[in-house]
Design a protein around this motif. Structure first.
Motif, PDB file in Angstrom:
ATOM      1  N   ARG A 278      34.109 -44.275   5.857  1.00 37.54           N
ATOM      2  CA  ARG A 278      33.502 -45.187   6.338  1.00 37.54           C
ATOM      3  C   ARG A 278      32.090 -44.589   6.637  1.00 37.54           C
ATOM      4  NH1 ARG A 278      32.059 -49.903  10.546  1.00 37.54           N
ATOM      5  NH2 ARG A 278      30.555 -51.132   8.972  1.00 37.54           N
TER       6      ARG A 278
ATOM      7  N   GLY B 227      37.027 -51.892   5.119  1.00 43.23           N
ATOM      8  CA  GLY B 227      37.131 -51.527   3.531  1.00 43.23           C
ATOM      9  C   GLY B 227      38.421 -50.914   3.383  1.00 43.23           C
ATOM     10  N   ASN B 228      39.004 -50.184   4.344  1.00 39.96           N
ATOM     11  CA  ASN B 228      40.303 -49.690   4.217  1.00 39.96           C
ATOM     12  C   ASN B 228      41.509 -50.490   3.388  1.00 39.96           C
ATOM     13  OD1 ASN B 228      42.039 -47.077   4.435  1.00 39.96           O
ATOM     14  ND2 ASN B 228      43.053 -48.691   5.797  1.00 39.96           N
TER      15      ASN B 228
ATOM     16  N   LYS C  90      35.244 -52.752  -1.986  1.00 38.33           N
ATOM     17  CA  LYS C  90      35.392 -51.848  -1.031  1.00 38.33           C
ATOM     18  C   LYS C  90      34.269 -51.351  -0.479  1.00 38.33           C
ATOM     19  CE  LYS C  90      36.150 -47.240   0.158  1.00 38.33           C
ATOM     20  NZ  LYS C  90      35.233 -45.960  -0.045  1.00 38.33           N
TER      21      LYS C  90
ATOM     22  N   THR D  66      32.913 -52.134   3.410  1.00 41.73           N
ATOM     23  CA  THR D  66      33.004 -50.916   4.192  1.00 41.73           C
ATOM     24  C   THR D  66      31.578 -51.199   5.068  1.00 41.73           C
ATOM     25  OG1 THR D  66      34.061 -49.748   2.833  1.00 41.73           O
ATOM     26  CG2 THR D  66      32.615 -48.525   4.217  1.00 41.73           C
TER      27      THR D  66
END
Length: 510
Positions: A251, A287-288, A347, A351
């Protein structure tokens, strides 16, 4: 980037000779009388058992016997007759040997080409012999053959193992020493031998969060059993844990790619402080979730596409060359990226999101679709696709170079490089791949993030490149690369450990 474990690759090498021999030669050898067979072997290779790898005289003797028309060259027809006389009946063997050793492309082998081919081939034979010789007594017995096959899930009876040994055994001891092994395989091209230069399968296991590497490869034995999907599951699980463990650094990389500039310098600690201050400690993992979710579909699509592209690019019955392997891998990567690219965009947006901006992945997708349309899910697609070529190409080229260098300088008694060598080669090759493709990755991320930053102007790839270079110089194309490099070693370590545990749990640990 992903690479496989030395043990699996070694076992592939250990039994390649056995399978090749069983499939192509053993039945026919067993059907000719043993006395006739011994006579043929003795008449053509009378000095084989005392050959020295550095002795030109022994090679000269063999060359003279094969060169029946005494023109100083051995062509396919002469070699084919010689192989038949020795009982090596595999179709295309003579052509394969000539093609491999023919450096000047005249369709024949002169003595220098013949000698060079035999020396290189003999080195491969030696490494494979040492891998099969499990107790290091200088001989291979039936139990060692059984053990190697059993570890791959192939149950071979004691009698079948003895038949294999008998077909190679000259002195009747039912144990194969180096001279017998070398004599038997020296003029058998056994195309699987070429695999010794690729015995580290540059594929699954080590996941550093980048999805541009050459895909997984599996042996025919693995494909015909359930090993392949178990390895994919183990690799995907290792990638999920690894990406979660290094998510804060990932990130931070994206944050620096988008927000850092000459006028707004963001360092490692400063970037982490800003993210924590805005959303708390848990915001480091934004976002993970989708980064982990996209592993499975991307891996599956890439693997299936890679197998199909390899079939299209390789000749029937032949191993795929490195450059064709790179082409197949690049096309498979492009296919997978095309299919899952909307998840890449999600994503990036998740993030970079601020607290309360999106309720989750589906809310983010719905808002993007409503505000920007379907095309928003493919912003940055071109630089992402272009990035596959330098990454995969340089990654594979550096890996092959390092592997062959190790083979040349250190592979004296074993074909097993050890885990540290594997990890080192994989880390270095991946780092080189990242250096080559990083500017394109940065441009891709900027394009994906443009709308979320409130920018009404949608700049093209070339326009964005020019703007970055004009404002920040060439160094601006590498914003965020430090945290990207920092995550490599922990990512490799985590994924390796998890992969080993997963293999044990799934019953494929050797």
């Amino acid at each position: 980037m992903r690479i496989s474990i030395a043990k699996a690759a070694d076992r592939y090498l250990e039994i390649d000779f056995i399978h090749n021999f069983m499939d192509g030669c053993s039945d026919r050898f067993l059907h000719i009388g043993s006395a006739m067979y011994q006579t043929l072997r003795t008449s053509l290779l009378s000095s084989a058992r005392c050959w020295d790898a550095n002795s030109h005289q022994s090679y000269q003797t063999l060359f003279d016997r094969l060169d029946t028309n005494k023109d100083g060259k051995v062509d396919v027809a002469e070699l084919r007759e010689g192989l038949k006389a020795m009982g090596i009946f595999r179709h295309g063997a003579a052509q394969e040997i000539v093609s491999s050793g023919d450096q000047n492309k005249d369709g024949c082998l002169d003595f220098n080409e013949f000698t060079k081919y035999l020396k290189e081939h003999e080195m491969k034979l030696w490494l494979t012999f040492k891998s099969l010789d499990r107790n290091n007594d200088g001989r291979i017995d039936a139990s060692e053959i059984q053990q190697s096959l059993a570890e791959l899930g192939i149950n071979l009876s004691k009698e079948d193992a003895r038949k294999i040994l008998q077909s190679m055994d000259i002195d009747g001891t039912m144990m194969i020493d180096w001279n017998e092994w070398r004599e038997h395989f020296l003029l058998c091209p056994a195309h699987n031998l070429e695999e010794i230069f690729r015995y580290w399968k540059h594929s699954s296991v080590l996941d550093i969060g980048d999805s541009l590497a050459i895909p997984d490869e599996f042996t025919e034995e693995e494909k015909s059993s359930d090993v392949w999907w178990k390895q994919l599951v183990a690799g995907a699980s290792a990638g999920a844990v690894s990406r979660t463990g290094t998510a804060p650094l990932d990130r931070l990389k994206v944050f620096m790619q988008v927000h850092s500039s000459k006028t707004n310098r963001i360092g490692l600690t400063g970037g982490l402080r800003q993210m924590i201050a805005e959303g708390g400690l848990t915001s480091l993992w934004r976002g993970n979730g989708i980064n982990v979710l996209k592993i499975a579909p991307e891996t599956a699509i890439k693997f299936m596409a890679y197998e199909q592209y390899k079939k299209l690019l390789s000749s029937e019955g032949k191993k795929i060359e490195t450059h064709k392997r790179f082409m197949a891998g690049s096309m498979a990567g492009a296919t997978a990226q095309t299919a899952i690219y909307p998840m890449e965009v999600l994503k990036t947006r998740l993030t970079l999101r601020k607290t309360g901006q999106y309720a989750g992945m589906f809310d983010c997708a719905k808002k993007i679709l409503k505000k920007e349309g379907v095309i928003a899910f493919y912003k940055g697609y071109i630089p992402n696709l272009l990035g596959i070529i330098p990454y995969a190409g340089i990654d594979l080229a550096v890996y092959e170079t390092l592997k062959n260098a190790w083979l040349s300088y250190y592979a004296k008694d074993s074909a097993n490089p050890g885990v540290l060598v594997l990890l080192g080669c994989g880390t270095i090759s991946s780092t080189c791949g990242q250096l080559s493709s990083y500017p394109l990755a940065l441009v891709r991320t900027r394009m994906q993030a443009q709308a979320s930053l409130g920018s009404s102007e949608q700049v093209s790839m070339t326009g964005l490149l020019k703007t970055i270079v004009a404002k920040d110089g060439l160094f601006g194309l590498y914003r965020g690369i430090l945290p990207n490099f920092m995550k490599v070693i922990p990512a490799v370590s985590i994924s390796y450990v998890v992969y080993e545990y997963m293999k044990t749990g799934l019953g494929i640990s050797h």
